[in-house]
Write a protein that holds these residues in place. Structure first.
Motif, PDB file in Angstrom:
ATOM      1  N   ASN A 183      12.800   7.452  -0.976  1.00 18.37           N
ATOM      2  CA  ASN A 183      13.775   8.545  -1.105  1.00 18.37           C
ATOM      3  C   ASN A 183      14.194   8.752  -2.559  1.00 18.37           C
ATOM      4  N   LEU A 184      13.310   8.397  -3.496  1.00 20.61           N
ATOM      5  CA  LEU A 184      13.630   8.501  -4.918  1.00 20.61           C
ATOM      6  C   LEU A 184      12.553   9.266  -5.673  1.00 20.61           C
ATOM      7  N   GLY A 205       0.787  -1.220   0.000  1.00 18.52           N
ATOM      8  CA  GLY A 205       0.000   0.000   0.000  1.00 18.52           C
ATOM      9  C   GLY A 205       0.820   1.271   0.000  1.00 18.52           C
ATOM     10  N   ALA A 206       2.147   1.148   0.061  1.00 20.86           N
ATOM     11  CA  ALA A 206       3.000   2.341  -0.030  1.00 20.86           C
ATOM     12  C   ALA A 206       3.094   2.766  -1.487  1.00 20.86           C
ATOM     13  N   ASN A 207       2.894   4.029  -1.755  1.00 21.91           N
ATOM     14  CA  ASN A 207       3.028   4.592  -3.097  1.00 21.91           C
ATOM     15  C   ASN A 207       3.133   6.107  -2.974  1.00 21.91           C
ATOM     16  N   TRP A 208       3.051   6.806  -4.070  1.00 21.90           N
ATOM     17  CA  TRP A 208       3.278   8.254  -4.033  1.00 21.90           C
ATOM     18  C   TRP A 208       2.248   8.984  -3.183  1.00 21.90           C
ATOM     19  N   VAL A 210       7.639  10.863  -4.348  1.00 23.84           N
ATOM     20  CA  VAL A 210       8.528   9.705  -4.219  1.00 23.84           C
ATOM     21  C   VAL A 210       7.771   8.420  -4.577  1.00 23.84           C
ATOM     22  N   HIS A 211       8.460   7.305  -4.497  1.00 21.76           N
ATOM     23  CA  HIS A 211       7.934   6.004  -4.945  1.00 21.76           C
ATOM     24  C   HIS A 211       7.606   6.062  -6.435  1.00 21.76           C
ATOM     25  N   ILE A 212       8.460   6.740  -7.177  1.00 21.81           N
ATOM     26  CA  ILE A 212       8.269   6.913  -8.611  1.00 21.81           C
ATOM     27  C   ILE A 212       9.289   6.072  -9.367  1.00 21.81           C
ATOM     28  N   SER A 213       8.812   5.183 -10.220  1.00 21.80           N
ATOM     29  CA  SER A 213       9.711   4.385 -11.041  1.00 21.80           C
ATOM     30  C   SER A 213      10.203   5.214 -12.225  1.00 21.80           C
ATOM     31  N   TRP A 214      11.202   4.703 -12.936  1.00 20.88           N
ATOM     32  CA  TRP A 214      11.700   5.386 -14.124  1.00 20.88           C
ATOM     33  C   TRP A 214      10.588   5.504 -15.157  1.00 20.88           C
ATOM     34  N   ASP A 215       9.791   4.463 -15.262  1.00 22.85           N
ATOM     35  CA  ASP A 215       8.668   4.498 -16.208  1.00 22.85           C
ATOM     36  C   ASP A 215       7.655   5.575 -15.815  1.00 22.85           C
ATOM     37  N   ASP A 216       7.404   5.724 -14.514  1.00 23.47           N
ATOM     38  CA  ASP A 216       6.494   6.775 -14.039  1.00 23.47           C
ATOM     39  C   ASP A 216       7.041   8.152 -14.374  1.00 23.47           C
ATOM     40  N   ALA A 217       8.340   8.339 -14.129  1.00 24.64           N
ATOM     41  CA  ALA A 217       8.973   9.629 -14.414  1.00 24.64           C
ATOM     42  C   ALA A 217       8.924   9.942 -15.899  1.00 24.64           C
ATOM     43  N   GLN A 218       9.143   8.922 -16.717  1.00 24.56           N
ATOM     44  CA  GLN A 218       9.065   9.104 -18.163  1.00 24.56           C
ATOM     45  C   GLN A 218       7.659   9.520 -18.593  1.00 24.56           C
ATOM     46  N   ALA A 219       6.659   8.880 -18.025  1.00 21.99           N
ATOM     47  CA  ALA A 219       5.275   9.190 -18.380  1.00 21.99           C
ATOM     48  C   ALA A 219       4.932  10.629 -18.019  1.00 21.99           C
ATOM     49  N   PHE A 220       5.344  11.056 -16.831  1.00 19.14           N
ATOM     50  CA  PHE A 220       5.100  12.442 -16.422  1.00 19.14           C
ATOM     51  C   PHE A 220       5.812  13.398 -17.364  1.00 19.14           C
ATOM     52  N   ALA A 221       7.069  13.118 -17.668  1.00 14.66           N
ATOM     53  CA  ALA A 221       7.854  14.011 -18.516  1.00 14.66           C
ATOM     54  C   ALA A 221       7.214  14.176 -19.891  1.00 14.66           C
TER      55      ALA A 221
END
Length: 348
Positions: A337-338, A151-154, A173-184
Motif C-alpha cells: 500500500n506504498l 517473490g512479492a514486488n512491483w 507499489v512495493h517501492i522503496s524510497w531508493d526506488d522512488a528516488q531512482a525513478f524520479a
C-alpha cells in the motif's frame, strides 16, 4: 537496511519478511516523453500556509500548527503508475529493493541480538503484503495483517502468483524510497518535500482536514479509496474498491490533483522527526525537514515521511487520509500500500 521498518515491530516470522533541496539555479532535466504523456504535472502556486493539524483530531507529531512558505512547484497529477514504472525499468534495467535477496547481516541486524541464524530460504527476496484477518484483532499488533511474501514486488504485488496484467493505470507499489528516488532522477523530477506535499493536498482550502473540505469520507458520495467497515477483516467496499484503485477513480481536489487521500501512501523527500514541528523556525521558506531523523517509538531506525493514507485507512485504525496526517517508514521499506508521486522545481 533493505527491508521494511515493520521488521522492527513484528514477529521474527514477519521479519522474513535525500532528495536534493529544490533550487531555482539547477538546470531542468528533460522529462521522458512517455512519462510526460502518462502523468501530466500541475503547477502549485507558492505562498504561505499553516502546516499541521488544524483541529484536535491529529496525532502528536502533527503539532504545533505552524506557518511555512513554499515556492511554486510542479507535482504529478496522480500517483506514479505501473505503466510509468514499467517504462523506467525497460529503459534502465533497474531492479527494485524488493527484488534483491536479503543479506545474512541485514537479517541479523533486523532480528536483533540472540536471534537464530537464518537458513537460505529466509533470505530470498520479497516484500510485505496486506492479508485481511478473519475477525477482530488487536489493532496495536500490525503483524496480524502483514505477511512477508517471497517473490512479492512491483510486478507481483500480492506474491509470485499475482501480476499487474491489465493494471497499467494502478499505482505502482512495493517501492522503496531508493526506488522512488531512482525513478524520479530518470524522469527529470524529484520527490516532493513534506511541506510541498501538504500544500498540494490542501487543494486551495484553508483550515480544512481533508482535500475536499470538512465532510468525513465515510459520508455522502465516495471521496477516496479507504477502508469501509471494520478493519482489518470486513471491507464493505462502499467506495467501490476492496484494495488499490486505478488512479483518477475519484474527484480531484482544488488543484486538480487525484488521490491526495487514500489509495496508497506516498513517499516524500524528508527525514522523519516526531517533534520536528516544534523545532522548525517560524516562517521558514521551503522547509526540507530535519537533517537528522528521529522516531521516539523506534529510535534505532531512521525513517522518511510518507503521506496521504491508503486503502487500509479507516476511522477505526488509521486516519491517514487527513491532509496533515504523517506516517513514517525506513527508506528501504516496500509495502503493498506504498507508492509515490513526483515533484519538479518551478523555474521563474
Amino acid at each position: 537496511m533493505k527491508r521494511n521498518t515493520f521488521y522492527s515491530i513484528v514477529t521474527t516470522a514477519v521479519l522474513l519478511s535525500a532528495c536534493s533541496a529544490p533550487t531555482t539555479k539547477q538546470a531542468q532535466p528533460k522529462i521522458p516523453e512517455a512519462v510526460a504523456k502518462l502523468n501530466p504535472m500541475v503547477l502549485i502556486p507558492g505562498g504561505s500556509y499553516k502546516m499541521g493539524a488544524d483541529d484536535d483530531t491529529g496525532m502528536p507529531d502533527e503539532y504545533p500548527l505552524h506557518p511555512v512558505k513554499v515556492d511554486s512547484f510542479w507535482i504529478d497529477e496522480h500517483e506514479v503508475t505501473n505503466a510509468e514504472f514499467k517504462a523506467f525499468v525497460q529503459a534502465t534495467g533497474y531492479v527494485t529493493t524488493a527484488e534483491i535477496p536479503i543479506s545474512k547481516e541485514e537479517y541479523m541486524q533486523a532480528a536483533g541480538p540472540g536471534a537464530p541464524a537464518p537458513d537460505s530460504a529466509m533470505l530470498l527476496p520479497g516484500s510485505l503484503v496486506f492479508v485481511p484477518t478473519k475477525g477482530a484483532v488487536d489493532l496495536n499488533d500490525v503483524s496480524q495483517w502483514w505477511s512477508f511474501e517471497r517473490g512479492a514486488n512491483w510486478k507481483h504485488p500480492e506474491g509470485p502468483e499475482s501480476n499487474i496484467d491489465g493494471k497499467d493505470q494502478y499505482p505502482v507499489v512495493h517501492i522503496s524510497w531508493d526506488d522512488a528516488q531512482a525513478f524520479a532522477r530518470w524522469a527529470g523530477k524529484r520527490l516532493p518535500t513534506e511541506a510541498e506535499w501538504e500544500l498540494a493536498a490542501r487543494g486551495k482550502l484553508v483550515g480544512k482536514p481533508f482535500p475536499w473540505g470538512d465532510e468525513i469520507p465515510q459520508t455522502g458520495k465516495a471521496k477516496a479509496n479507504i477502508w469501509n467497515g471494520h478493519f482489518p477483516y470486513e471491507n464493505t467496499q462502499t467506495d467501490g474498491f476492496y484494495n488499490i484503485a486505478p488512479v483518477k477513480s475519484f474527484a480531484p481536489n482544488g488543484y486538480q490533483l487525484f488521490d491526495m487521500a487514500g489509495n496508497v501512501w506516498e513517499w516524500t523527500a524528508d527525514w522523519y522527526d516526531n517533534s520536528w514541528y516544534s523545532k522548525e523556525k517560524p516562517d521558514v521558506v521551503n522547509p526540507q525537514g530535519p537533517n537528522t531523523p528521529f522516531d521516539a517509538m523506534d529510535p534505532q531506525s531512521p525513517k522518511r515521511v510518507i503521506r496521504g493514507g491508503s486503502f487500509m485507512c479507516s476511522d477505526e485504525y488509521c486516519r491517514g487520509y487527513r491532509v496533515s496526517a504523517r506516517m513514517k517508514t525506513t527508506p528501504s521499506s516496500g509495502l503493498s500500500n506504498l507508492g509515490f508521486r513526483c515533484a519538479r522545481t518551478f523555474h521563474y
